[in-house]
Design an enzyme around this catalytic site. Structure first.
Site, PDB file in Angstrom:
ATOM      1  CB  SER A  66      41.087  36.231  40.319  1.00 43.54           C
ATOM      2  OG  SER A  66      41.277  36.350  41.715  1.00 43.54           O
ATOM      3  CB  SER A  67      37.650  38.595  43.789  1.00 42.61           C
ATOM      4  OG  SER A  67      38.704  37.974  44.478  1.00 42.61           O
ATOM      5  CB  SER A  69      37.267  38.559  36.092  1.00 42.58           C
ATOM      6  OG  SER A  69      37.222  38.418  34.693  1.00 42.58           O
ATOM      7  CE  LYS A  70      35.577  35.030  41.534  1.00 42.42           C
ATOM      8  NZ  LYS A  70      36.126  33.687  41.419  1.00 42.42           N
ATOM      9  CB  CYS A 104      33.205  30.725  42.174  1.00 43.21           C
ATOM     10  SG  CYS A 104      33.430  32.162  43.269  1.00 43.21           S
ATOM     11  CG  ASN A 106      34.175  33.708  48.206  1.00 48.20           C
ATOM     12  OD1 ASN A 106      33.802  33.987  49.335  1.00 48.20           O
ATOM     13  ND2 ASN A 106      35.439  33.488  47.919  1.00 48.20           N
ATOM     14  CB  SER A 309      42.814  33.379  42.966  1.00 56.79           C
ATOM     15  OG  SER A 309      41.691  33.191  42.120  1.00 56.79           O
ATOM     16  CG  HIS A 314      41.577  35.503  46.832  1.00 56.07           C
ATOM     17  ND1 HIS A 314      40.811  35.968  47.874  1.00 56.07           N
ATOM     18  CD2 HIS A 314      40.717  35.277  45.801  1.00 56.07           C
ATOM     19  CE1 HIS A 314      39.547  36.011  47.489  1.00 56.07           C
ATOM     20  NE2 HIS A 314      39.459  35.597  46.241  1.00 56.07           N
ATOM     21  CG  MET A 318      40.031  31.799  45.742  1.00 58.28           C
ATOM     22  SD  MET A 318      41.695  31.962  46.468  1.00 58.28           S
ATOM     23  CE  MET A 318      42.426  30.422  45.952  1.00 58.28           C
ATOM     24  N   GLY A 319      36.349  30.588  48.341  1.00 57.24           N
ATOM     25  CA  GLY A 319      35.506  29.670  49.104  1.00 57.24           C
ATOM     26  C   GLY A 319      35.860  28.220  48.871  1.00 57.24           C
TER      27      GLY A 319
END
Length: 394
Positions: A66-67, A69-70, A104, A106, A309, A314, A318-319
């Site tokens: 998830s971190s 795939s943005k 997001c 981050n 997440s 996670h 997440m930020g």
């Protein structure tokens, strides 16, 4: 049969906080993808390499978490007193789906640096040396983020000695201010506590009735006590992500919490809303060894938090969930505040799987309603690669 050649699109691959994503200027996207819709979603999924039934995203830029795939789309802002508009797309790994329902936090740290380097911020606002203030309109949730971007010799400074747990190497510090962070989600009416309560009894079939703090701040988040669901709050990724029964439990909690928060009307709709809300569990301080091997002692933190997440625990935090943590910690009586020892507080340092993070928030109560003027935290960001991404022409 004729096959169309690949098209190439200017793009930048960036790390922001503990996430990575592909950044685009809106003006560089193909015409059909410059507006919301199926063409845009299809393009971004193909860039990232989704949907991938193998779950690896081998044929794209995604990193199968998830971190990583943005996607991010940046444009000169249409809003007064803002420099850029920032739109975030969370790409599902194994499904044909891009979730636009949240921010997001981050990657927010990379928006200011990207915008400056991409020529989207007026040159008069960028000092030769010092800190550039970039006023960001977060288009997903309709909120303002203020990025403090270090500048050296007229260019974004990316190297430095700021260390962030969850990121291997130090870099330059980027401070973020999330202004009025209570998320205005559809159906939630913009209320920080959509149920009107700091703590609710949340009935979850197959799990039981859980005490839960459900908050819209940074991103809609459901907080529960670790002990109530059989955990200590010291868990690392493998303890959760290798347990299919646990993952199913968290998704059930998320679905029923989303209904109570007014984000969906029935639990079946949760499949179309993977990015929000988040589920996190909290515990009082305790000693543990982080994923890096770093020892975190009970005296290092005010509380422990673990967050889910996109269906997995996670690797750090997440930020946007950190904003929710800081906000909830500032309000006496929430589960987050109680885990941190209760009482008034303007900042907390919490333990997560990769280490610790400090986040601050300014909260006040007026007429029985809680408001938060801003939440503050520091991240770092840097360009990993820039040039063009290529996708099949069809």
């Amino acid at each position: 049969m004729a096959h169309k050649p690949q098209i190439k699109i200017p793009a930048t691959y960036m790390r922001g906080g503990t996430s990575k994503g592909v950044f685009f200027r809106l003006q560089d996207l193909p015409g059909a993808a410059q507006v919301p819709g199926a063409a845009r979603d299809a393009l971004l999924m193909r860039v990232i390499g989704s949907p991938d039934p193998y779950g690896k995203q081998i044929d794209g830029m995604g990193g199968a978490t998830s971190s990583t795939s943005k996607t991010v789309i940046i444009a000169k802002s249409s809003k007064p007193d803002h420099d850029v508009d920032y739109l975030f797309g969370q790409v599902s790994i194994d499904k044909a789906f891009v979730d636009w329902s949240g921010n997001c936090g981050n990657l927010s740290a990379a928006v200011g640096p990207f915008a400056i380097s991409a020529g989207l911020v007026d040159a008069s606002r960028i000092p030769r040396n010092g800190v550039a203030i970039v006023r960001i309109w977060q288009a997903n949730i309709g909120k303002t983020i203020i990025g403090h971007v270090p500048i050296t010799d007229g260019a974004v400074q990316e190297t430095g000695d700021f260390e962030l747990d969850g990121v291997t190497f130090p870099a330059a510090e980027v401070q973020l201010e999330f202004m009025d962070p209570a998320a205005e989600e559809d159906g939630a009416g913009g209320a920080m506590f959509p149920t009107g309560n700091l703590v609710d009894d949340l009935e979850v079939p197959g799990v039981g009735t859980l005490k839960a703090t459900m908050i819209n701040a940074g991103i809609p988040t459901i907080f529960v006590d670790a002990e109530a669901i059989g955990y200590k709050g010291t868990e690392l990724q493998d303890a959760i992500n290798s347990d299919e029964k646990a993952l199913a439990m968290f998704e059930t909690i998320r679905a029923h919490g989303a209904v109570r928060m007014g984000l969906i009307k029935n639990i079946d709709e949760i499949a179309t809303r993977q990015h929000t809300p988040k589920v996190a569990f909290v515990a009082k301080p305790a000693e543990y060894v982080a994923s890096s091997g770093k020892r975190v002692t009970a005296s290092d933190v005010d509380l422990l938090v673990r967050a889910m997440s996109m269906g997995k625990l996670h690797h750090a935090m997440m930020g946007t969930a950190a904003v929710a943590i800081g906000t909830a910690a500032a309000i006496s009586g929430t589960l987050v505040n109680l885990a941190a020892g209760g009482g008034a507080r303007e900042a907390v340092r919490f333990g997560h799987p990769s280490g610790t993070l400090r986040v601050g928030a300014e909260a006040r109560e007026e007429g029985g309603e809680w408001t938060v003027t801003k939440a503050i935290m520091s991240r770092s960001a840097r360009v990993l690669m820039e040039g063009w991404v290529r996708v099949p022409g069809e």
